[in-house]
Design an enzyme around this catalytic site. Structure first.
Site: not given
Length: 504
Positions: A226, A257-259, A181
């Site tokens: 995040y 994007s991260d979820w 990430h």
């Protein structure tokens, strides 16, 4: 190690010219398609869809409904169809469970890791998907990190080399790999809002070199993290997503994007260079984006800049898939299970061998004791988004019994601390299997904010139903008292005790 790295370099050198040719053709086609698209069609490419069906399918556990993003048959744009990793295709029942990334990193074998990538990609294609979230490559900065098992280690060169190998294996079959990430992600308990203050030299010498390696290797996609970096959410960071990724490193793929909590502001995401909001269009909706265009806070050219690399990348990778999709009988097939076993053997690390306790000479043994909290437990890793629902998992005790089935040997075991001493005393050797489980460490699945395992209101509904683990950073680094007591009890009565540690 040198031979494996040399082979990887040669493979990369052969693939890059082909990738450049394919990308040139895909770029021309993508620009022609973009010229025909309406604003609504463009925004359709900027977000995921199907998250409700995805969540319900996890509860059923029979067939996971993949989250998709974009796609337009009339325009010839394939959808992005996502399946997660990194120790196999996650959440889909019956896929191959490979050793966790941390274990595979201990093999120091990029060529072996590339084979794992190809196996994962094969199973992804068999399930109808084309996009893998398996390349988890954050730097381990503290061993308490709950998600430590999902990365290769704490050295950026090592992490980068292994991640490149996995990327090449996945993308060789035309599956898009996503490196995650980005960036400086190394905490679970406050991963949704934690702010990491990092000076420029540390950022570029410690937290970014491994990501640059996969960019140079041609990874299709990058997922933002995040957390915040120096006071700014990474999903809104123009420094990370445009200045570094695109302008300094020349990245031509797309960023997701991260979820759920990975994108928090529509305008900030667009100006930063965030291409795709996952898993749904909360901020990248037609209504919000059209309003920003109407109010002249963005232009349609901003949207074009985001859409072009998405369409180009999807066309490029679709062109690589020349073979028909494999049948589902490749899921956990004999070849993949054999590979998983080979990886497990190469990943095992001997920490200490006092008094030549190993190797065991079976001809000299008449009995063996197998004890410990995890001796008869099946542990394949965290119960978060990387969870693999393998249909056939062998516990250490069952594996030892199968291995010794033809030997003239007794296998003793014990579950209570009171009986362990007696069992170990009459054995020629003792194997203690100890460590941690998904209840001790893992990805934090929550509602946002700081994790508090005692506050059920901060737990996601699927965690409350015990479908996925609650995760979080480890509270301590020592073994559980039960494991410590078992090891001490065995060592007091037997001079040949082998302790097997299972942990992230």
């Amino acid at each position: 190690m040198k031979t494996a790295l040399k082979s990887l370099t040669i493979a990369l050198g052969l693939l890059l010219p082909l990738a450049t040719i394919a990308q040139t053709s895909a770029d021309s086609s993508a620009r022609a398609i973009l010229a025909q698209m309406s604003v609504r069609q463009k925004v359709h490419e900027l977000h995921g869809r199907g998250v409700v069906k995805f969540g319900l399918s996890i509860l059923v556990r029979k067939k996971v409904r993949s989250v998709k993003a974009g796609g337009d048959r009339k325009l010839g744009i394939p959808p992005t169809i996502f399946l997660d990793g990194p120790r196999g295709v996650s959440l889909y029942k019956g896929t191959t469970a490979f050793p966790v990334t941390m274990a595979r990193g201990a093999s120091w074998d990029p060529a072996l890791e590339q084979r794992v990538g190809t196996a994962i990609a094969t199973e992804i294609l068999a399930l109808g998907a084309n996009y893998s979230g398996a390349v988890c490559m954050n730097l381990l900065r503290h061993p308490r990190w709950g998600r430590s098992q999902e990365t290769y280690g704490e050295d950026p060169h090592h992490v980068g080399q292994m991640a490149v190998a996995l990327t090449l294996g996945i993308q060789a079959l035309g599956v898009q790999a996503c490196a995650k990430h980005f960036a400086v992600n190394s905490m679970e308990n406050n991963r949704f809002g934690g702010d990491f203050i990092v000076d420029e030299r540390t950022l570029h010498e410690v937290y970014l070199p491994h990501f640059k390696k996969v960019i140079d290797a041609g990874v299709a996609s990058v997922m933002s993290s995040y957390n915040q970096l120096n006071g700014e959410y990474c999903g809104h960071s123009r420094l990370l997503l445009t200045d570094i990724l695109r302008q300094q490193w020349g990245f031509r793929g797309y960023v997701t994007s991260d979820w759920q909590h990975g994108l928090r502001d529509t305008k900030a995401g667009i100006h930063a260079g965030m291409n795709v909001e996952m898993p749904s269009g909360t901020h990248y909706s037609v209504r919000r984006i059209k309003r920003l265009i109407r109010d002249r806070e963005i232009t349609e050219a901003h949207i074009d800049t985001l859409v072009l690399p998405i369409v180009r990348t999807k066309l490029q990778f679709a062109a690589r898939r020349t073979e028909p999709r494999p049948d589902k009988d490749v899921l956990a097939c004999t070849a993949h299970r054999t590979l998983a076993r080979e990886v497990a053997e190469q990943s095992a690390v001997l920490l200490k061998n006092e008094a030549s306790a190993l190797p065991l000479d079976l001809s000299e043994l008449r009995s063996i004791a197998v004890v410990g909290s995890l001796a008869n437990s099946v542990e394949t890793g965290d119960h978060g988004s990387s969870r693999v629902f393998a249909t056939d998992v062998v516990s250490p005790l069952a594996g030892i019994r199968a291995y010794l089935k033809d030997a003239d040997m007794q296998i003793h075991t014990a579950t209570s601390t009171d009986s362990i001493g007696a069992v170990c005393q009459r054995a020629d050797a003792v194997v203690v299997v100890a460590g941690t489980t998904w209840e001790d460490e893992g990805e934090y699945i929550g509602q946002g904010g700081i994790r508090d395992s005692l506050d059920r209101e901060k737990l996601n509904p699927i965690v409350k139903m015990k479908v996925l683990g609650r995760g979080g950073d480890r509270r301590h680094l020592n073994l559980h008292p039960q494991d410590i007591a078992t090891i001490k009890a065995a060592a007091m009565v037997n001079g040949r005790v082998i302790v097997v540690l299972v942990a992230g």
